[in-house]
Design a protein around this motif. Structure first.
Motif, PDB file in Angstrom:
ATOM      1  N   UNK A 223       0.790  -1.236   0.000  1.00 37.91           N
ATOM      2  CA  UNK A 223       0.000   0.000   0.000  1.00 37.91           C
ATOM      3  C   UNK A 223       0.822   1.286   0.000  1.00 37.91           C
ATOM      4  N   UNK A 224       2.154   1.187  -0.140  1.00 37.32           N
ATOM      5  CA  UNK A 224       2.986   2.409  -0.102  1.00 37.32           C
ATOM      6  C   UNK A 224       2.702   3.279  -1.327  1.00 37.32           C
ATOM      7  N   UNK A 225       2.594   2.639  -2.498  1.00 39.76           N
ATOM      8  CA  UNK A 225       2.335   3.400  -3.731  1.00 39.76           C
ATOM      9  C   UNK A 225       0.973   4.132  -3.636  1.00 39.76           C
ATOM     10  N   UNK A 226      -0.045   3.430  -3.158  1.00 37.48           N
ATOM     11  CA  UNK A 226      -1.370   4.075  -3.029  1.00 37.48           C
ATOM     12  C   UNK A 226      -1.309   5.206  -2.004  1.00 37.48           C
ATOM     13  N   UNK A 227      -0.584   4.976  -0.891  1.00 32.53           N
ATOM     14  CA  UNK A 227      -0.464   6.023   0.136  1.00 32.53           C
ATOM     15  C   UNK A 227       0.272   7.239  -0.431  1.00 32.53           C
ATOM     16  N   UNK A 228       1.295   6.991  -1.266  1.00 39.12           N
ATOM     17  CA  UNK A 228       2.042   8.097  -1.882  1.00 39.12           C
ATOM     18  C   UNK A 228       1.102   8.943  -2.741  1.00 39.12           C
ATOM     19  N   UNK A 229       0.198   8.280  -3.442  1.00 41.31           N
ATOM     20  CA  UNK A 229      -0.750   9.017  -4.288  1.00 41.31           C
ATOM     21  C   UNK A 229      -1.699   9.860  -3.426  1.00 41.31           C
ATOM     22  N   UNK A 230      -2.112   9.291  -2.286  1.00 39.05           N
ATOM     23  CA  UNK A 230      -2.973  10.061  -1.378  1.00 39.05           C
ATOM     24  C   UNK A 230      -2.216  11.294  -0.844  1.00 39.05           C
ATOM     25  N   UNK A 231      -0.926  11.132  -0.563  1.00 41.15           N
ATOM     26  CA  UNK A 231      -0.143  12.280  -0.077  1.00 41.15           C
ATOM     27  C   UNK A 231      -0.129  13.395  -1.134  1.00 41.15           C
ATOM     28  N   UNK A 232       0.061  13.022  -2.395  1.00 38.51           N
ATOM     29  CA  UNK A 232       0.067  14.037  -3.465  1.00 38.51           C
ATOM     30  C   UNK A 232      -1.313  14.708  -3.545  1.00 38.51           C
ATOM     31  N   UNK A 233      -2.374  13.903  -3.494  1.00 39.14           N
ATOM     32  CA  UNK A 233      -3.737  14.458  -3.529  1.00 39.14           C
ATOM     33  C   UNK A 233      -3.937  15.403  -2.339  1.00 39.14           C
ATOM     34  N   UNK A 234      -3.474  14.986  -1.162  1.00 38.92           N
ATOM     35  CA  UNK A 234      -3.690  15.808   0.040  1.00 38.92           C
ATOM     36  C   UNK A 234      -2.979  17.152  -0.087  1.00 38.92           C
ATOM     37  N   UNK A 235      -1.840  17.156  -0.751  1.00 38.70           N
ATOM     38  CA  UNK A 235      -1.121  18.416  -0.958  1.00 38.70           C
ATOM     39  C   UNK A 235      -1.847  19.308  -1.955  1.00 38.70           C
ATOM     40  N   UNK A 236      -2.374  18.695  -3.021  1.00 38.88           N
ATOM     41  CA  UNK A 236      -3.139  19.486  -4.001  1.00 38.88           C
ATOM     42  C   UNK A 236      -4.318  20.165  -3.296  1.00 38.88           C
ATOM     43  N   UNK A 237      -4.939  19.434  -2.360  1.00 38.30           N
ATOM     44  CA  UNK A 237      -6.119  19.964  -1.665  1.00 38.30           C
ATOM     45  C   UNK A 237      -5.751  20.827  -0.452  1.00 38.30           C
ATOM     46  N   UNK A 238      -4.463  21.061  -0.299  1.00 32.46           N
ATOM     47  CA  UNK A 238      -3.947  21.894   0.795  1.00 32.46           C
ATOM     48  C   UNK A 238      -4.336  21.376   2.176  1.00 32.46           C
ATOM     49  N   UNK A 239      -4.430  20.035   2.280  1.00 31.58           N
ATOM     50  CA  UNK A 239      -4.607  19.387   3.589  1.00 31.58           C
ATOM     51  C   UNK A 239      -3.494  18.344   3.697  1.00 31.58           C
ATOM     52  N   UNK A 240      -2.221  18.807   3.676  1.00 28.73           N
ATOM     53  CA  UNK A 240      -1.114  17.862   3.495  1.00 28.73           C
ATOM     54  C   UNK A 240      -0.996  16.796   4.578  1.00 28.73           C
ATOM     55  N   UNK A 241      -0.829  15.559   4.119  1.00 28.13           N
ATOM     56  CA  UNK A 241      -0.579  14.431   5.018  1.00 28.13           C
ATOM     57  C   UNK A 241       0.836  13.945   4.782  1.00 28.13           C
ATOM     58  N   UNK A 242       1.415  13.333   5.796  1.00 32.25           N
ATOM     59  CA  UNK A 242       2.707  12.651   5.616  1.00 32.25           C
ATOM     60  C   UNK A 242       2.405  11.180   5.359  1.00 32.25           C
ATOM     61  N   UNK A 243       3.288  10.531   4.595  1.00 29.45           N
ATOM     62  CA  UNK A 243       3.005   9.145   4.213  1.00 29.45           C
ATOM     63  C   UNK A 243       2.892   8.244   5.451  1.00 29.45           C
ATOM     64  N   UNK A 244       3.681   8.555   6.491  1.00 25.54           N
ATOM     65  CA  UNK A 244       3.629   7.693   7.680  1.00 25.54           C
ATOM     66  C   UNK A 244       2.347   7.888   8.495  1.00 25.54           C
ATOM     67  N   UNK A 245       1.577   8.929   8.182  1.00 26.20           N
ATOM     68  CA  UNK A 245       0.300   9.125   8.886  1.00 26.20           C
ATOM     69  C   UNK A 245      -0.819   8.268   8.285  1.00 26.20           C
ATOM     70  N   UNK A 246      -0.522   7.635   7.152  1.00 25.41           N
ATOM     71  CA  UNK A 246      -1.576   6.876   6.467  1.00 25.41           C
ATOM     72  C   UNK A 246      -1.497   5.412   6.870  1.00 25.41           C
ATOM     73  N   UNK A 247      -2.567   4.937   7.486  1.00 25.83           N
ATOM     74  CA  UNK A 247      -2.635   3.565   7.945  1.00 25.83           C
ATOM     75  C   UNK A 247      -2.756   2.624   6.739  1.00 25.83           C
ATOM     76  N   UNK A 248      -1.895   1.589   6.679  1.00 20.07           N
ATOM     77  CA  UNK A 248      -1.902   0.718   5.484  1.00 20.07           C
ATOM     78  C   UNK A 248      -2.106  -0.738   5.853  1.00 20.07           C
ATOM     79  N   UNK A 249      -2.920  -1.428   5.055  1.00 21.60           N
ATOM     80  CA  UNK A 249      -3.062  -2.878   5.194  1.00 21.60           C
ATOM     81  C   UNK A 249      -2.541  -3.517   3.913  1.00 21.60           C
ATOM     82  N   UNK A 250      -1.693  -4.547   4.083  1.00 20.33           N
ATOM     83  CA  UNK A 250      -1.092  -5.195   2.917  1.00 20.33           C
ATOM     84  C   UNK A 250      -2.039  -6.253   2.345  1.00 20.33           C
ATOM     85  N   UNK A 251      -2.098  -6.336   1.008  1.00 17.66           N
ATOM     86  CA  UNK A 251      -2.954  -7.383   0.421  1.00 17.66           C
ATOM     87  C   UNK A 251      -2.328  -8.773   0.610  1.00 17.66           C
ATOM     88  N   UNK A 252      -1.052  -8.819   1.058  1.00 19.02           N
ATOM     89  CA  UNK A 252      -0.415 -10.137   1.249  1.00 19.02           C
ATOM     90  C   UNK A 252      -1.114 -10.919   2.361  1.00 19.02           C
TER      91      UNK A 252
END
Ligand SMILES: NC(=O)c1ccc[n+]([C@@H]2O[C@H](COP(=O)([O-])OP(=O)(O)OC[C@H]3O[C@@H](n4cnc5c(N)ncnc54)[C@H](OP(=O)(O)O)[C@@H]3O)[C@@H](O)[C@H]2O)c1
Length: 342
Positions: A223-252
């Motif tokens: 989920x790192x790639x998806x979280x990275x995309x959310x970080x970019x989106x969050x910056x565009x929307x001026x509600x910036x998140x850091x990647x480590x703030x995003x809770x991730x579950x692995x499909x493995x």
């Protein structure tokens, strides 16, 4: 002949080569449609570079795509050993720096230094590389602003669609929630598990055999790639998140038993990225989606994302990446930068 736009391609892997091909095939059409003549004046991979101040012609661009991986330094008589941006810039004075090196989320390198260098030398930047934006979005954008250049990155999220352009154009909206399937590799693996009734490891092997998953697939499956995309989106929307703030579950951790149980109950298992914009919270989670819902029907390497604002709901479905699709997004960014300049 139209206005010349001199372009450097830094990174010459799947996307770089696809872009060189698309430019070779479409530069005359772009010239006749928009009055812009795109000249690739330099290309670099990890081992070397090739430069030609007057720009490679269509035939040369297609020949460049035939050099082996890490083989740009073999492209005689334009080849140089090693990569030195000083040499590339002093010999070619590019208008646009296209950053296509690998996304590396610890340091952001080499993309981060390359982008800062380009900005300092007065070149506009187009990047498909997410990592520099994930780590230093604000610094990059404000540095570009202070130097009077622009950075475009449409290829970084749902690269096969105009998702980023649409999101950035929704200026009067209050975007409340963004949700969807943002990673093609993990969606392909989950789809294989559902359709072929195989375990995760077998579906992963199939994805690797088809070139959909990398030899090291962890960025996608964890989920790192998806979280990275959310970080970019969050910056565009001026509600910036850091990647480590995003809770991730692995499909493995999804087993064939989980898939069978979900199907029996009328659900499909998906990896869903969501960003609650108002609450400032995001996650990449394994979700059971009712079979009749839209996201349950987005399969294989397709991605889908829903933007919900105070005024409307918009859904994008399309390829998240792929060399040719991503190359078109990069080229769209180059053309639109050139328009804004004229
Ligand atoms: N592939 C997609 O569908 C897609 C979609 C959206 C975004 N992206 C992003 O776009 C970027 C490029 O993706 P890709 O699939 O083309 O990756 P790739 O096939 O791994 O190519 C990366 C290229 O960067 C070169 N490189 C590595 N270090 C370098 C350095 N220090 N200086 C110059 N070049 C260097 C590599 O050189 P060698 O050839 O010598 O190894 C290679 O040519 C990545 O950041 C990726 O996350 C990709």
């Amino acid at each position: 002949m139209g206005r010349r736009v001199k372009v450097l391609l830094i990174g010459f892997g799947s996307v770089g080569r696809a872009l060189a091909k698309v430019i070779a095939l479409k530069r005359k059409i772009i010239n006749s449609r928009y009055g812009i003549l795109i000249d690739v004046v330099g290309v670099a991979d990890s081992k070397g570079m090739a430069l030609k101040a007057e720009g490679f012609d269509e035939y040369e661009l297609l020949k460049l795509c035939e050099v082996p991986r890490s083989g740009v330094n073999l492209f005689k008589p334009y080849a140089h050993q090693g990569v030195d941006l000083n040499i590339l810039y002093s010999n070619t004075q590019p208008d646009v720096h296209v950053e296509l090196t690998p996304s590396e989320y610890t340091s952001g390198e080499p993309g981060l230094s390359n982008i800062m260098y380009a900005i300092d030398r007065g070149a506009h930047v187009v990047t498909a590389n997410k990592a520099p934006l994930v780590l230093k979005y604000k610094e990059i954008v404000s540095r570009a602003l202070s130097r009077g250049v622009r950075i475009k990155f449409r290829a970084t999220v749902l690269g096969g669609t105009p998702f980023i352009s649409t999101l950035t154009s929704m200026r009067s909206h209050d975007v409340e929630r963004i949700e969807g399937i943002l990673n093609a590799t993990s969606n392909f693996i989950l789809t294989e598990m559902h359709e072929k009734l195989v375990e995760f490891t077998d579906a992963l092997k199939m994805a690797q055999a088809l070139g959909i998953a990398e030899a090291d697939p962890t960025l996608d499956i964890d989920g790192v790639d998806a979280a990275a995309k959310i970080v970019i989106i969050s910056n565009i929307l001026e509600r910036p998140l850091k990647i480590e703030e995003i809770n991730r579950e692995s499909i493995s951790r999804v087993s064939l038993r989980d898939i069978i149980d979900a199907v029996r109950q009328g659900y499909v298992i998906k990896s869903i990225a969501s960003f609650d914009v108002r609450g400032g919270k995001a996650s990449i989670r394994i979700a059971k989606i009712p079979r009749s819902e839209l996201f349950a029907q987005i399969n294989g390497v397709m991605n889908g994302v829903r933007i919900r604002s105070d005024a409307t709901e918009v859904v994008f479905i399309g390829r998240g990446g792929g060399g040719i699709e991503t190359a078109h997004s990069v080229l769209d960014d180059i053309v639109s930068l050139s328009f804004e300049d004229s």
